[in-house]
Design a protein around this motif. Structure first.
Motif, PDB file in Angstrom:
ATOM      1  N   PRO A  19       0.830  -1.213   0.000  1.00 31.25           N
ATOM      2  CA  PRO A  19       0.000   0.000   0.000  1.00 31.25           C
ATOM      3  C   PRO A  19       0.857   1.252   0.000  1.00 31.25           C
ATOM      4  O   PRO A  19       1.991   1.251   0.465  1.00 31.25           O
ATOM      5  CB  PRO A  19      -0.808  -0.136   1.298  1.00 31.25           C
ATOM      6  CG  PRO A  19       0.001  -1.046   2.168  1.00 31.25           C
ATOM      7  CD  PRO A  19       0.701  -1.982   1.249  1.00 31.25           C
ATOM      8  N   GLU A  20       0.272   2.297  -0.597  1.00 32.93           N
ATOM      9  CA  GLU A  20       0.987   3.569  -0.647  1.00 32.93           C
ATOM     10  C   GLU A  20       1.232   4.083   0.765  1.00 32.93           C
ATOM     11  O   GLU A  20       0.468   3.847   1.689  1.00 32.93           O
ATOM     12  CB  GLU A  20       0.148   4.580  -1.434  1.00 32.93           C
ATOM     13  CG  GLU A  20      -0.002   4.192  -2.900  1.00 32.93           C
ATOM     14  CD  GLU A  20      -0.760   5.257  -3.649  1.00 32.93           C
ATOM     15  OE1 GLU A  20      -1.147   6.258  -3.009  1.00 32.93           O
ATOM     16  OE2 GLU A  20      -0.951   5.104  -4.854  1.00 32.93           O
ATOM     17  N   ARG A  22       1.295   6.114   3.994  1.00 32.18           N
ATOM     18  CA  ARG A  22       0.347   7.029   4.615  1.00 32.18           C
ATOM     19  C   ARG A  22       1.064   7.837   5.676  1.00 32.18           C
ATOM     20  O   ARG A  22       2.048   7.399   6.271  1.00 32.18           O
ATOM     21  CB  ARG A  22      -0.814   6.248   5.257  1.00 32.18           C
ATOM     22  CG  ARG A  22      -1.634   5.441   4.259  1.00 32.18           C
ATOM     23  CD  ARG A  22      -2.873   4.856   4.952  1.00 32.18           C
ATOM     24  NE  ARG A  22      -2.469   3.943   6.015  1.00 32.18           N
ATOM     25  CZ  ARG A  22      -2.252   2.653   5.815  1.00 32.18           C
ATOM     26  NH1 ARG A  22      -2.412   2.152   4.613  1.00 32.18           N
ATOM     27  NH2 ARG A  22      -1.891   1.855   6.804  1.00 32.18           N
ATOM     28  N   THR A  27      -1.860   6.102  10.787  1.00 34.26           N
ATOM     29  CA  THR A  27      -1.664   4.669  11.051  1.00 34.26           C
ATOM     30  C   THR A  27      -2.516   4.269  12.238  1.00 34.26           C
ATOM     31  O   THR A  27      -2.365   4.791  13.330  1.00 34.26           O
ATOM     32  CB  THR A  27      -0.187   4.379  11.356  1.00 34.26           C
ATOM     33  OG1 THR A  27       0.596   4.811  10.254  1.00 34.26           O
ATOM     34  CG2 THR A  27       0.014   2.891  11.602  1.00 34.26           C
ATOM     35  N   GLU A  46      -1.724  -4.879   9.045  1.00 31.88           N
ATOM     36  CA  GLU A  46      -1.555  -4.298   7.712  1.00 31.88           C
ATOM     37  C   GLU A  46      -1.204  -5.342   6.653  1.00 31.88           C
ATOM     38  O   GLU A  46      -1.660  -5.259   5.527  1.00 31.88           O
ATOM     39  CB  GLU A  46      -0.467  -3.217   7.776  1.00 31.88           C
ATOM     40  CG  GLU A  46      -0.311  -2.449   6.465  1.00 31.88           C
ATOM     41  CD  GLU A  46       0.649  -1.286   6.621  1.00 31.88           C
ATOM     42  OE1 GLU A  46       0.843  -0.578   5.630  1.00 31.88           O
ATOM     43  OE2 GLU A  46       1.178  -1.103   7.739  1.00 31.88           O
ATOM     44  N   GLU A  84      -4.478   0.824  -4.246  1.00 34.99           N
ATOM     45  CA  GLU A  84      -5.152   1.979  -3.654  1.00 34.99           C
ATOM     46  C   GLU A  84      -6.228   1.528  -2.658  1.00 34.99           C
ATOM     47  O   GLU A  84      -6.395   2.132  -1.590  1.00 34.99           O
ATOM     48  CB  GLU A  84      -5.794   2.821  -4.766  1.00 34.99           C
ATOM     49  CG  GLU A  84      -6.454   4.106  -4.286  1.00 34.99           C
ATOM     50  CD  GLU A  84      -5.434   5.134  -3.821  1.00 34.99           C
ATOM     51  OE1 GLU A  84      -5.838   6.100  -3.163  1.00 34.99           O
ATOM     52  OE2 GLU A  84      -4.222   4.961  -4.106  1.00 34.99           O
ATOM     53  N   SER A  87      -4.587   0.486   0.533  1.00 37.70           N
ATOM     54  CA  SER A  87      -4.136   1.665   1.270  1.00 37.70           C
ATOM     55  C   SER A  87      -5.299   2.347   1.984  1.00 37.70           C
ATOM     56  O   SER A  87      -5.190   2.750   3.137  1.00 37.70           O
ATOM     57  CB  SER A  87      -3.461   2.635   0.294  1.00 37.70           C
ATOM     58  OG  SER A  87      -3.082   3.815   0.953  1.00 37.70           O
TER      59      SER A  87
END
Length: 436
Positions: A19-20, A22, A27, A46, A84, A87
């Motif tokens: 994932p991109e 963040r 988080t 995650e 996306e 994410s």
């Protein structure tokens, strides 16, 4: 090679997507969860979001969620859309809450079944049961979010799904190899019919022998009927052992007669099967002759037109991509036994042909990636499902991709479709979905 690359892309999307990044403030702190409360999507670790999103949500559902929530994935391809979505699912927001709602509604039945598991061991056992039966997506969601599932159990489930992805990839490659080498072997059928003919002849000889034995039985019964008046005298002259031996012999003959009658019944059944196989062989021979005639007519009339169109192409027209030479053409539908001849025709023009049978055996989920990988589409409309037809129609219209609708799925019809693509001459009766 194209399908193996597509499978590898899907596997990477399921388990290799990262994932991109963040911001650190977004988080989430994921609680372990108690026995009585199920976890939400954003509360999962995650590393588990990738297999959950990739396995439990289809590409169409991800696109719908992207359009409704406005994140950028709706403008990307399947892989970027997946990244996306993973994410977005990592934090609690409007998009992740909508994903949670969709997953809960979609797998409500499986979640209800997992409610019976009251311990970590029961959750793992129920997951194993669904996994062995091939019910992976719903069981993955229900087990990962179960309140009694420990971190070790979630890790084992993740490992099972990860290894399953490798097996699916290997199976897809093997299936592609089998479809490429497959074909209908009429000669093998002919050899089987000849073998069955020899077996039938042997059984006919056995039947003749059984008839001779039946005649022998009838003769013996006649002799026994003549012996009956003398049985009293024989009892006086001989011991009772003679009668015992005669009765034993009669029983043996009756058993042999019953066995021969059973063999006669089997022989008659084999004769009926032989007649059916001979009829099938004759039908296949007629079909072979028809295909040969069609091939000869094709080589005489259609192929010169196709090759002439290919030779006349200068590669400078705007709408024809180098007159199909070196391009990828997708055939949706058509007759599978003629696939080898389709490929030979395509090779004559330097075209790489990929095929989808229109939903008879191939999964409809493979059609979008094949459409995306092709430069042009040919669809025999007499041998394709409505769902496949509508899907390729929408795709070709949206992507302005050349598409020829052929009325016939025969070799001649396919060659004419190639000729129309190569010569940029669509048939007015088979209008393309958009200008070629």
């Amino acid at each position: 090679m194209c399908e193996r690359h597509a499978v590898g892309t899907v596997i990477k999307a399921l388990f290799g997507a990262q994932p991109e990044a963040r911001p650190e403030a977004e988080t989430p702190v994921r609680p372990e969860g108690g026995r009585g409360r199920r976890r939400r999507l954003w509360e999962l670790e995650e590393r588990y979001l990738c297999p959950v999103v990739g396995s439990c949500l289809s590409l169409a559902e991800l696109k719908t969620l992207a359009r409704r929530n406005g994140y950028r994935g709706q403008d990307f391809d399947a892989y970027r859309l997946h990244v996306e979505a993973v994410s977005v699912a990592g934090t609690r927001n409007a998009a992740s809450e909508r994903m949670q709602t969709v997953l809960e509604r979609k797998y409500a039945g499986c979640v209800h079944r997992f409610k019976a598991a009251r311990s970590d061991e029961a959750v793992l056992a129920l997951w194993r049961e669904h996994f062995d039966c091939g019910e992976v997506a719903g069981a993955l969601w229900a087990a990962m979010t179960h309140g009694a599932a420990s971190a070790e159990t979630r890790h084992r489930i993740y490992a099972d799904v990860h290894m399953l992805s490798h097996q699916v990839s290997a199976g897809a490659v093997a299936e592609q190899r089998r479809m490429h080498a497959g074909g209908y072997d009429a000669e093998a059928r002919q050899r089987d019919a000849e073998k069955l003919q020899r077996q039938t002849e042997a059984l006919v000889q056995e039947r003749a022998r059984s008839q001779r034995l039946e005649a022998e039985c009838a003769r013996l019964r006649a002799q026994l009927s003549e012996v009956e008046p003398l049985r009293a005298r024989l009892a006086a002259l001989e011991s009772g052992q003679v009668m015992v031996d005669m009765g034993r012999r009669l029983l043996m003959l009756e058993a042999a007669n019953a066995d021969l009658r059973a063999k006669v019944c089997r022989a008659e059944a084999l004769e009926a099967r032989l007649r059916n196989l001979q009829t099938e062989v004759e039908r296949l021979a007629r079909e072979r002759d028809d295909l040969a005639a069609e091939r000869d007519a094709l080589e005489q009339f259609c192929l010169p037109e196709v090759e002439a169109a290919a030779d006349a192409c200068s590669g400078e027209c705007a709408n024809c991509p180098e007159r199909l030479h070196g391009r990828c053409v997708l055939c949706v539908g058509g007759r599978t036994p003629l696939l080898a001849q389709y490929r030979r025709l395509a090779e004559r023009l330097g075209v790489r042909l990929i095929h989808h049978d229109g939903g008879r055996e191939d999964a409809m989920s493979r059609l979008p990636e094949l459409l995306a990988a092709s430069d042009a589409v040919i669809c025999p409309t007499d041998s394709v499902s409505h769902a496949a037809y509508r899907q390729l129609k929408r795709h070709c219209k949206a992507m302005q991709k050349p598409c020829v609708l052929a009325r016939s799925s025969g070799v001649a019809g396919f060659a004419a479709a190639l000729a129309r693509l190569a010569g940029d001459r669509p048939d007015p009766r088979n209008k393309p979905l958009h200008p070629a």
